[in-house]
Design an enzyme around this catalytic site. Structure first.
Site, short mmCIF file in Angstrom:
data_model
loop_
_atom_site.label_atom_id
_atom_site.label_comp_id
_atom_site.label_asym_id
_atom_site.label_seq_id
_atom_site.Cartn_x
_atom_site.Cartn_y
_atom_site.Cartn_z
N SER A 15 -110.57 54.23 -52.81
CA SER A 15 -111.72 54.09 -53.72
C SER A 15 -112.63 52.93 -53.31
CB SER A 15 -111.24 53.82 -55.14
OG SER A 15 -110.38 54.85 -55.54
N THR A 43 -104.86 55.80 -52.67
CA THR A 43 -103.81 55.85 -53.70
C THR A 43 -104.32 56.51 -54.97
OG1 THR A 43 -102.75 53.88 -52.83
CG2 THR A 43 -102.26 54.44 -55.11
N CYS A 44 -105.49 56.10 -55.45
CA CYS A 44 -105.97 56.60 -56.74
C CYS A 44 -106.08 58.12 -56.75
CB CYS A 44 -107.33 55.97 -57.07
SG CYS A 44 -108.11 56.71 -58.50
N CYS A 49 -103.63 57.42 -59.69
CA CYS A 49 -104.27 57.68 -61.00
C CYS A 49 -104.56 59.15 -61.27
CB CYS A 49 -105.60 56.93 -61.09
SG CYS A 49 -105.56 55.29 -60.39
N LYS A 52 -101.40 61.45 -61.35
CA LYS A 52 -100.61 60.94 -62.49
C LYS A 52 -101.21 61.41 -63.81
CE LYS A 52 -101.78 57.57 -64.59
NZ LYS A 52 -101.67 56.18 -64.25
N TYR A 179 -96.15 49.34 -65.25
CA TYR A 179 -97.00 50.52 -65.51
C TYR A 179 -96.34 51.82 -65.02
CZ TYR A 179 -101.55 47.90 -65.82
OH TYR A 179 -102.62 47.12 -66.15
N GLU A 183 -94.96 54.83 -67.33
CA GLU A 183 -95.77 56.06 -67.34
C GLU A 183 -94.94 57.25 -66.88
OE1 GLU A 183 -100.25 54.22 -66.76
OE2 GLU A 183 -99.31 55.16 -65.03
N ARG A 200 -84.89 45.08 -65.89
CA ARG A 200 -84.06 43.87 -65.79
C ARG A 200 -84.41 42.82 -66.83
NH1 ARG A 200 -86.42 41.51 -60.03
NH2 ARG A 200 -88.57 41.25 -60.71
N ARG A 206 -94.05 43.64 -69.09
CA ARG A 206 -94.21 42.18 -69.11
C ARG A 206 -95.68 41.82 -68.92
NH1 ARG A 206 -93.88 38.39 -65.04
NH2 ARG A 206 -93.10 39.89 -63.52
N ASP A 341 -106.45 46.48 -53.57
CA ASP A 341 -105.04 46.09 -53.72
C ASP A 341 -104.52 45.24 -52.57
OD1 ASP A 341 -105.24 47.69 -55.94
OD2 ASP A 341 -103.56 49.00 -55.45
N HIS A 473 -115.15 57.59 -90.24
CA HIS A 473 -114.05 58.07 -91.07
C HIS A 473 -113.97 59.58 -91.04
CE1 HIS A 473 -111.21 57.88 -94.36
NE2 HIS A 473 -111.89 58.81 -94.98
N GLU A 478 -110.99 53.58 -86.85
CA GLU A 478 -111.75 52.88 -87.90
C GLU A 478 -111.02 51.61 -88.36
OE1 GLU A 478 -112.00 54.71 -91.95
OE2 GLU A 478 -110.79 56.30 -91.09
P1 NDP Z 1 -95.48 46.26 -61.69
O1 NDP Z 1 -95.55 45.02 -60.91
O2 NDP Z 1 -96.35 46.48 -62.86
O3 NDP Z 1 -93.97 46.48 -62.17
C1 NDP Z 1 -92.87 46.36 -61.31
C2 NDP Z 1 -91.63 46.40 -62.16
O4 NDP Z 1 -90.47 46.43 -61.33
C3 NDP Z 1 -91.50 45.19 -63.07
O5 NDP Z 1 -90.98 45.63 -64.29
C4 NDP Z 1 -90.52 44.30 -62.31
O6 NDP Z 1 -89.75 43.49 -63.15
C5 NDP Z 1 -89.62 45.36 -61.69
N1 NDP Z 1 -88.96 44.91 -60.48
C6 NDP Z 1 -89.51 44.30 -59.41
N2 NDP Z 1 -88.57 44.06 -58.47
C7 NDP Z 1 -87.41 44.53 -58.95
C8 NDP Z 1 -86.08 44.57 -58.47
N3 NDP Z 1 -85.75 44.08 -57.27
N4 NDP Z 1 -85.12 45.12 -59.25
C9 NDP Z 1 -85.45 45.61 -60.46
N5 NDP Z 1 -86.67 45.60 -60.98
C10 NDP Z 1 -87.65 45.07 -60.23
O7 NDP Z 1 -95.65 47.39 -60.59
P2 NDP Z 1 -95.91 48.94 -60.69
O8 NDP Z 1 -95.32 49.44 -59.43
O9 NDP Z 1 -95.47 49.52 -61.98
O10 NDP Z 1 -97.48 49.02 -60.63
C11 NDP Z 1 -98.20 48.38 -59.58
C12 NDP Z 1 -99.60 48.10 -60.00
O11 NDP Z 1 -100.34 49.30 -59.99
C13 NDP Z 1 -99.76 47.55 -61.42
O12 NDP Z 1 -99.65 46.17 -61.46
C14 NDP Z 1 -101.12 48.02 -61.79
O13 NDP Z 1 -102.04 47.04 -61.40
C15 NDP Z 1 -101.32 49.28 -60.98
N6 NDP Z 1 -101.18 50.48 -61.83
C16 NDP Z 1 -102.05 50.65 -62.87
C17 NDP Z 1 -101.94 51.76 -63.69
C18 NDP Z 1 -102.89 51.93 -64.81
O14 NDP Z 1 -103.92 51.27 -64.81
N7 NDP Z 1 -102.58 52.74 -65.79
C19 NDP Z 1 -100.90 52.77 -63.48
C20 NDP Z 1 -100.03 52.47 -62.38
C21 NDP Z 1 -100.17 51.37 -61.61
P3 NDP Z 1 -90.29 42.06 -63.69
O15 NDP Z 1 -91.21 42.37 -64.84
O16 NDP Z 1 -89.04 41.37 -64.13
O17 NDP Z 1 -90.96 41.40 -62.54
#
Ligand code: NDP
Length: 490
Positions: A15, A43-44, A49, A52, A179, A183, A200, A206, A341, A473, A478
């Site tokens: 993109s 990717t998108c 996106c 998905k 995310y 999702e 974890r 988070r 990214d 309404h 609302e």
């Molecule tokens: P995220 O960084 O959001 O989440 C990664 C998850 O994996 C976290 O919960 C993290 O835990 C966990 N994790 C990381 N390493 C380990 C490990 N070794 N063992 C176990 N758990 C682990 O990444 P995503 O891949 O979900 O998404 C990537 C990015 O893509 C997002 O940040 C977002 O910007 C984008 N995205 C946006 C979307 C949207 O706009 N709707 C949809 C999909 C992706 P912890 O929290 O403890 O670090």
């Protein structure tokens, strides 16, 4: 002055890269080339996106019949046919890729279907053996999903693989709480897969507002997703006959009755569909040993900077492998810029596009433009969705004293059908100047709502601006203009 083949060479046809290339060529009249090693759209469009969101739509039909019947229809659920959906999806992605190629061609961009790497600060060498020079090089190579570093991790799939599955698994373990994990937990559950999710940390998603992510977690569990927090995978191996004897039955087996049956229909008559050599045995930190048809690692994404010759030409690479850039997306090398990214700033498609546009303004239109990364609205396409803009209550409280306006209720449409679904509307307001610092919505179509609320908040709307807006309404949204009394001050 050196004579280059092009004014701009873009590496990466996602993109951000495509937008920058075609605006530089089309609007600014630059001589532009772009190299992409895989499919145009990135990717998108190809593995994120777009497919998905189409899967989200597909999964939402699972509830249609039960809601419609409460409204007097006589409708049966039917079954979901993954191969039919996937065929349709592939055609749509082919169409979109064609659109991207045409946009580039019509803008006069030369394209190369090849992997490109940097030879020097003005030269790109490609996997087809060709070399090109450019005054400016833009790196827009995106990111890729990563698996944890553990033995047998390659038995698990990543989000890219989902769209290519021959059949859907009957059961899946999803690792992660971000995310992508949340999702796909909702999507696959909606399509009839038995979903278990290990995260974890103490609570999924988070960084988002605590109340909003609490409600999402609760709703996911209520729908039948077996979500374990404070839990991670510690071992995995191909499942043997012995393993299936020791597998702990999923707590959701009973709860999911109907949809589990649906899962076996669409999974193709008992086919496991793991696509990486069959069922996987896993051991978890909670001591459980289980067997799943598939394991999905949604454990984050890393920037695509490997083997690109970046450091050799003076580009600085950060701790997570990202390209370090200034506010104008310029790297440590004067002729090399990076967007999207691969810079690991805010990893969202519309942000990459804006970074691409700002780059063109800066470099080709003599109008230095920094990208504004403040107050970016975004949505998580769980069921229900979350739409969010600005600060979470927790982050806002760290900064200043706030008032929190919040309401949670059962929306009319599904309450009528006897469903337990709840929605949440929340505003975090500065006590000092009444500015709305954050808005968090958990509701069907929250992504659509937050786009509009985002405009007001970006304009600096106060709580009183929301209050003097007349409610539409009867709608769910609302409530965002009718919350009179703060739930709490903190
Ligand atoms: P995220 O960084 O959001 O989440 C990664 C998850 O994996 C976290 O919960 C993290 O835990 C966990 N994790 C990381 N390493 C380990 C490990 N070794 N063992 C176990 N758990 C682990 O990444 P995503 O891949 O979900 O998404 C990537 C990015 O893509 C997002 O940040 C977002 O910007 C984008 N995205 C946006 C979307 C949207 O706009 N709707 C949809 C999909 C992706 P912890 O929290 O403890 O670090």
């Amino acid at each position: 002055m050196a004579d280059y083949d092009y004014d701009l060479f873009v590496i990466g046809g996602g993109s951000g890269g495509v937008r920058a290339a075609r605006v530089a060529a089309g609007d600014a009249g630059a001589r532009v080339a772009l190299a992409e090693e895989d499919r145009y759209g990135g990717t998108c469009v190809i593995r994120g996106c777009v497919p998905k969101k189409l899967m989200v739509f597909a999964s939402e039909f699972a509830e249609t019949a039960s809601v419609a019947n409460a409204y007097g229809w006589n409708m049966s659920s039917g079954s979901f046919d993954w191969s039919s959906f996937r065929g349709h999806l592939e055609k749509e992605l082919d169409r979109l890729e064609g659109v991207y190629r045409t946009l580039l061609k019509n803008s006069g961009v030369d394209t190369f279907d090849a992997r490109a790497r940097l030879k020097d600060a003005h030269t790109v060498e490609m996997s087809n053996g060709e070399t090109r020079t450019a005054k400016t090089i833009l790196v827009a190579t995106g990111g890729r999903p990563v698996r944890p570093d553990m033995p047998n991790a390659d038995l698990g799939i990543v989000s890219d693989d989902i769209f290519h599955l021959e059949t859907l698994p009957k059961s899946i373990l999803i690792i992660g709480g971000g995310y992508i994990a949340c999702e796909f937990a909702c999507i696959l559950h909606g399509l009839g897969v038995e979903v278990t999710q290990y995260y974890r940390g103490a609570q999924i998603l988070r960084g988002f507002d605590d109340e909003a992510r609490g409600l999402i977690a609760e709703s996911m569990r209520e729908r039948g997703i077996e979500l374990h927090t404070g839990t991670n995978i510690v071992e995995m191996a191909p499942a043997s006959a012995d393993h299936s004897m020791t597998a702990v039955p999923t707590a959701s087996d009973a709860a999911m009755g109907a949809s589990a049956q649906q899962g076996s229909v669409m999974a193709g008559e008992g086919d496991t569909g793991a696509n990486r050599g069959g069922p996987v045995w896993i051991k978890a930190t909670n001591g459980h040993e289980r067997v799943f048809d598939s394991v999905l690692f949604a454990t984050g994404r890393d920037p695509n900077t490997r083997d690109m010759g970046l450091e050799e030409v003076g580009v600085e690479i950060g701790r997570r492998g990202e390209i370090v850039v200034d506010e104008f997306s310029k790297t440590a090398s004067d002729s090399i810029y990076a967007i999207g990214d691969v810079t690991n700033r805010v990893n969202l498609t519309p942000v990459a596009i804006r970074e691409g546009m700002a780059f063109v303004e800066t470099v080709f239109k003599n109008n230095p433009t920094a990208v504004d990364h403040d107050l970016i609205p975004s949505a998580v396409f769980t069921q229900p969705e979350m739409g969010t803009v600005g600060l979470s209550e927790e982050d806002a409280r760290e900064r200043e004293e706030v008032e929190v306006y919040c309401t949670s209720f059962r929306p009319m449409r599904t309450a009528f059908a006897g469903k337990p679904d709840r929605v949440l509307m929340k505003l975090v307001v500065s006590k000092a100047n009444r500015t709305v610092l954050g808005c968090h919505i958990v509701a069907p179509d929250a992504g659509e709502m937050i786009q509009l609320a985002g405009i007001a908040i970006k304009m600096g709307a106060t709580k009183e601006d929301f209050d003097r807006t007349v409610a539409v309404h009867p709608t769910m949204s609302e409530e965002i203009v009718t919350m009179k009394t703060p739930m709490r001050t903190a």
